[in-house]
Design an enzyme around this catalytic site. Structure first.
Site, PDB file in Angstrom:
ATOM      1  N   HIS A 174      79.512  52.768   6.929  1.00  0.00           N
ATOM      2  CA  HIS A 174      80.210  53.514   5.873  1.00  0.00           C
ATOM      3  C   HIS A 174      80.874  52.493   4.949  1.00  0.00           C
ATOM      4  O   HIS A 174      80.205  51.865   4.141  1.00  0.00           O
ATOM      5  CB  HIS A 174      81.190  54.481   6.552  1.00  0.00           C
ATOM      6  CG  HIS A 174      81.831  55.489   5.666  1.00  0.00           C
ATOM      7  ND1 HIS A 174      81.458  55.701   4.367  1.00  0.00           N
ATOM      8  CD2 HIS A 174      82.860  56.378   5.898  1.00  0.00           C
ATOM      9  CE1 HIS A 174      82.213  56.667   3.845  1.00  0.00           C
ATOM     10  NE2 HIS A 174      83.061  57.087   4.753  1.00  0.00           N
ATOM     11  N   HIS A 192      70.633  56.103   1.723  1.00  0.00           N
ATOM     12  CA  HIS A 192      71.826  56.949   1.753  1.00  0.00           C
ATOM     13  C   HIS A 192      71.467  58.269   2.402  1.00  0.00           C
ATOM     14  O   HIS A 192      70.348  58.755   2.225  1.00  0.00           O
ATOM     15  CB  HIS A 192      72.345  57.190   0.324  1.00  0.00           C
ATOM     16  CG  HIS A 192      73.763  57.643   0.285  1.00  0.00           C
ATOM     17  ND1 HIS A 192      74.109  58.961   0.435  1.00  0.00           N
ATOM     18  CD2 HIS A 192      74.913  56.950   0.130  1.00  0.00           C
ATOM     19  CE1 HIS A 192      75.422  59.057   0.372  1.00  0.00           C
ATOM     20  NE2 HIS A 192      75.941  57.857   0.197  1.00  0.00           N
ATOM     21  N   ASP A 216      77.095  50.238  -2.533  1.00  0.00           N
ATOM     22  CA  ASP A 216      77.548  49.002  -1.896  1.00  0.00           C
ATOM     23  C   ASP A 216      76.656  47.805  -2.179  1.00  0.00           C
ATOM     24  O   ASP A 216      77.009  46.680  -1.829  1.00  0.00           O
ATOM     25  CB  ASP A 216      77.647  49.206  -0.378  1.00  0.00           C
ATOM     26  CG  ASP A 216      78.864  50.018  -0.033  1.00  0.00           C
ATOM     27  OD1 ASP A 216      79.861  49.880  -0.751  1.00  0.00           O
ATOM     28  OD2 ASP A 216      78.815  50.777   0.939  1.00  0.00           O
TER      29      ASP A 216
HETATM   30  N1  CMC Z   1      66.636  49.533   5.394  1.00  0.00           N
HETATM   31  C1  CMC Z   1      65.422  49.763   5.981  1.00  0.00           C
HETATM   32  N2  CMC Z   1      65.044  50.971   6.424  1.00  0.00           N
HETATM   33  C2  CMC Z   1      65.911  51.983   6.266  1.00  0.00           C
HETATM   34  C3  CMC Z   1      67.160  51.816   5.648  1.00  0.00           C
HETATM   35  C4  CMC Z   1      67.514  50.527   5.206  1.00  0.00           C
HETATM   36  N3  CMC Z   1      68.680  50.303   4.621  1.00  0.00           N
HETATM   37  N4  CMC Z   1      67.831  53.010   5.622  1.00  0.00           N
HETATM   38  C5  CMC Z   1      66.993  53.884   6.201  1.00  0.00           C
HETATM   39  N5  CMC Z   1      65.842  53.282   6.580  1.00  0.00           N
HETATM   40  C6  CMC Z   1      64.674  53.913   7.182  1.00  0.00           C
HETATM   41  C7  CMC Z   1      64.888  54.197   8.665  1.00  0.00           C
HETATM   42  O1  CMC Z   1      64.472  53.125   9.475  1.00  0.00           O
HETATM   43  C8  CMC Z   1      64.049  55.433   8.849  1.00  0.00           C
HETATM   44  O2  CMC Z   1      62.698  55.046   8.908  1.00  0.00           O
HETATM   45  P1  CMC Z   1      61.676  55.805   9.921  1.00  0.00           P
HETATM   46  O3  CMC Z   1      61.590  57.199   9.366  1.00  0.00           O
HETATM   47  O4  CMC Z   1      60.411  55.027   9.836  1.00  0.00           O
HETATM   48  O5  CMC Z   1      62.318  55.762  11.280  1.00  0.00           O
HETATM   49  C9  CMC Z   1      64.235  56.194   7.527  1.00  0.00           C
HETATM   50  O6  CMC Z   1      64.507  55.178   6.555  1.00  0.00           O
HETATM   51  C10 CMC Z   1      65.369  57.220   7.548  1.00  0.00           C
HETATM   52  O7  CMC Z   1      66.558  56.553   7.997  1.00  0.00           O
HETATM   53  P2  CMC Z   1      67.788  57.274   8.700  1.00  0.00           P
HETATM   54  O8  CMC Z   1      68.523  56.287   9.528  1.00  0.00           O
HETATM   55  O9  CMC Z   1      67.290  58.520   9.385  1.00  0.00           O
HETATM   56  O10 CMC Z   1      68.636  57.721   7.453  1.00  0.00           O
HETATM   57  P3  CMC Z   1      70.163  58.193   7.484  1.00  0.00           P
HETATM   58  O11 CMC Z   1      70.306  59.179   6.407  1.00  0.00           O
HETATM   59  O12 CMC Z   1      70.579  58.607   8.854  1.00  0.00           O
HETATM   60  O13 CMC Z   1      70.958  56.839   7.160  1.00  0.00           O
HETATM   61  C11 CMC Z   1      72.229  55.176   6.074  1.00  0.00           C
HETATM   62  C12 CMC Z   1      71.650  56.595   5.985  1.00  0.00           C
HETATM   63  C13 CMC Z   1      73.106  54.922   4.855  1.00  0.00           C
HETATM   64  C14 CMC Z   1      73.116  55.055   7.349  1.00  0.00           C
HETATM   65  C15 CMC Z   1      71.039  54.170   6.141  1.00  0.00           C
HETATM   66  O14 CMC Z   1      70.234  54.292   4.982  1.00  0.00           O
HETATM   67  C16 CMC Z   1      71.526  52.731   6.315  1.00  0.00           C
HETATM   68  O15 CMC Z   1      71.784  52.312   7.440  1.00  0.00           O
HETATM   69  N6  CMC Z   1      71.658  51.951   5.179  1.00  0.00           N
HETATM   70  C17 CMC Z   1      72.159  50.605   5.253  1.00  0.00           C
HETATM   71  C18 CMC Z   1      73.674  50.631   5.343  1.00  0.00           C
HETATM   72  C19 CMC Z   1      74.315  51.042   4.028  1.00  0.00           C
HETATM   73  O16 CMC Z   1      73.956  50.550   2.965  1.00  0.00           O
HETATM   74  N7  CMC Z   1      75.339  51.945   4.119  1.00  0.00           N
HETATM   75  C20 CMC Z   1      76.117  52.349   2.943  1.00  0.00           C
HETATM   76  C21 CMC Z   1      75.958  53.796   2.613  1.00  0.00           C
HETATM   77  S1  CMC Z   1      76.608  54.147   0.987  1.00  0.00           S
HETATM   78  C22 CMC Z   1      78.290  54.021   1.148  1.00  0.00           C
HETATM   79  C23 CMC Z   1      78.931  55.285   1.532  1.00  0.00           C
HETATM   80  O17 CMC Z   1      78.806  56.285   0.770  1.00  0.00           O
HETATM   81  O18 CMC Z   1      79.598  55.268   2.575  1.00  0.00           O
END
Ligand code: CMC
Length: 423
Positions: A263, A303, A359
């Protein structure tokens, strides 16, 4: 065609038609047909936990609006304090309201001397500023016993002003402590961001903190971070607020939720990632390792809600140019730009709708402005406080129930206790 869904219980043949209202279906209707059958929704992927009139977010279209006003208009034309007023009151202030609001926030910036001397100085010398902030905000509740009165709107308003005003003071105090530098008292003749920069960086000269471009850039970043509907920390605020805890305690819980790298800690991870990549020549290999699952995630990408370019990331890029014109370019910028270019043309990221989020660039700006990475989540918490408090007030005004989800139990069947010698 009716704007509704029909649910059929195949065990009994009973059915119920539930109207779709504002894009949602009322779960209490489901319960009438299927008592004791729970929605299994870890991470609230498909659950609207409340109705809210504060922030509108359309992740597919890349839209973010506070109280109906598009984020790009607010970032360009407004100020953080005006936006905080908007979030909390629902309307932009008129001139008189603006003056009173600014005066009230400006004159509540001081913290009790015991808070600084006994409490903040009691931390270990290398305490993380975010840990100090979480504890400091919770400690404020012990200084304002009236905060427990959450029913009286006038008392609530007093705590809201205190919280928004004192966050930068506690934040700067935690940073100065970690640097072994004396605390700088708030200067109430200055604007919100100018005062914060002064408390942070006096008397250093390696950071051009007195340059108005930096205060303006910080103010823009604060507008972008002020609210983001039901994110993890706002949900924490609402959950703790629903137990009728005082707003300092609830804000401390929200700050704690923001501390995590998924986050508020993501921009710190972006800087670590860019530093590790080290050169634009290594970008392709790094992206390959992300896709293969050996290089971790591409920090600052993806996101839960945005499946399009995060509108805040667009605005931040322009702010970065303004800041770098004063501070000089952050050497990590070229790596970030190359990374974005490579990722946005790669099928792995395109097919998963992974775009840069807020971010991806904010850390580069903060670093160029002289903030250490440990302070990045703190810089997120300062403006998000106004959003948290707007949600807290809305929750209380809606007289919501205490947050208490159900679970799907998957543990052991009932069994008898076994004395230790027989195990
Ligand atoms: N890099 C590579 N692959 C990714 C990434 C990433 N940053 N984010 C998601 N994926 C892939 C993930 O591996 C999955 O692939 P598969 O379907 O093959 O298993 C797919 O995309 C869906 O991912 P998810 O984990 O189910 O998506 P989520 O909605 O649960 O996660 C997130 C959202 C923000 C936690 C994630 O995108 C992430 O970890 N990003 C990096 C950390 C980041 O930048 N966080 C800041 C968020 S913005 C600030 C805020 O508003 O707080």
């Amino acid at each position: 065609m009716a704007d509704s869904v029909t649910i059929i219980d195949n065990r009994t043949g009973d059915s119920i038609e539930v109207p779709i209202v504002n894009g949602g279906v009322d779960a209490t209707e489901w319960r009438k047909l299927l008592p004791n059958v729970w929605f299994y929704d870890p991470g609230f992927m498909t659950t609207a936990a409340c109705s809210s009139a504060i922030t509108e977010l359309d992740g597919e279209a890349g839209i973010l609006r506070y109280r109906g006003y598009p984020i790009d208009q607010l970032a360009e034309k407004s100020t953080y304090l005006e936006v905080a007023y908007l979030l909390l009151h629902g309307e932009l202030p008129n001139k008189q309201q603006q003056e009173t609001w600014t005066h009230d926030i400006t004159y509540h910036t001081f913290i009790h001397e015991n808070m600084r001397k006994r409490f903040m100085e009691g931390f270990h010398y290398d305490a993380h500023p975010m840990g100090m902030l979480v504890s400091g905000v919770a400690a404020l509740s012990t200084f304002y016993a009236d905060a427990k009165d959450i029913v009286d709107p006038a008392v609530r308003r007093r705590q809201i002003i205190r919280l928004i005003a004192k966050m930068p003071t506690i934040a700067a105090c935690s940073y100065r402590f970690s640097e072994g530098m004396p605390f700088v008292w708030p200067d109430n003749t200055l604007g919100f961001c100018e005062n914060f920069l002064k408390m942070m960086f006096t008397p250093w000269e390696h950071v051009p903190w007195q340059d108005p471009v930096l205060a303006k850039a910080l103010d823009t970043l604060f507008i972008l971070h002020a609210d983001h509907e039901q994110n993890c920390s706002t949900t924490a605020m609402r959950v703790v607020g629903s137990s009728h805890a005082d707003p300092f305690t609830a804000t401390s819980a929200a700050t704690a939720a923001l501390y995590g790298p998924r986050h508020g800690g993501a921009n710190e991870q972006v800087i670590n990632m860019l530093t590790e990549i080290g050169s634009i020549d290594n970008v392709d290999a790094f992206v390959k390792s992300v896709k293969e699952g050996t290089g971790g995630r591409l920090q600052g990408f993806g996101h839960r809600v945005y499946k399009n370019y995060d509108p805040r990331a667009r605005i931040i890029k322009k702010t970065a140019d303004d800041v770098f014109s004063v501070t000089g370019k952050n050497p990590l910028l070229d790596i970030a730009l190359k990374l974005e270019e490579v990722a946005l043309s790669d099928d792995y990221f395109i097919s998963r709708k992974l775009y840069p989020n807020v971010d991806f660039y904010s850390g580069l700006i903060y670093q160029a402005m002289g903030f250490p990475v440990d302070m990045f989540p703190v810089l997120f918490a300062i403006p998000r406080t106004s959003g948290w408090l707007a949600h807290w007030e809305e929750l209380l005004e809606q007289d919501s129930k205490i947050a208490r989800p159900r679970q799907i139990y998957i543990g052991a069947e009932s069994r008898d206790y076994v004395p230790i010698e027989q195990r």
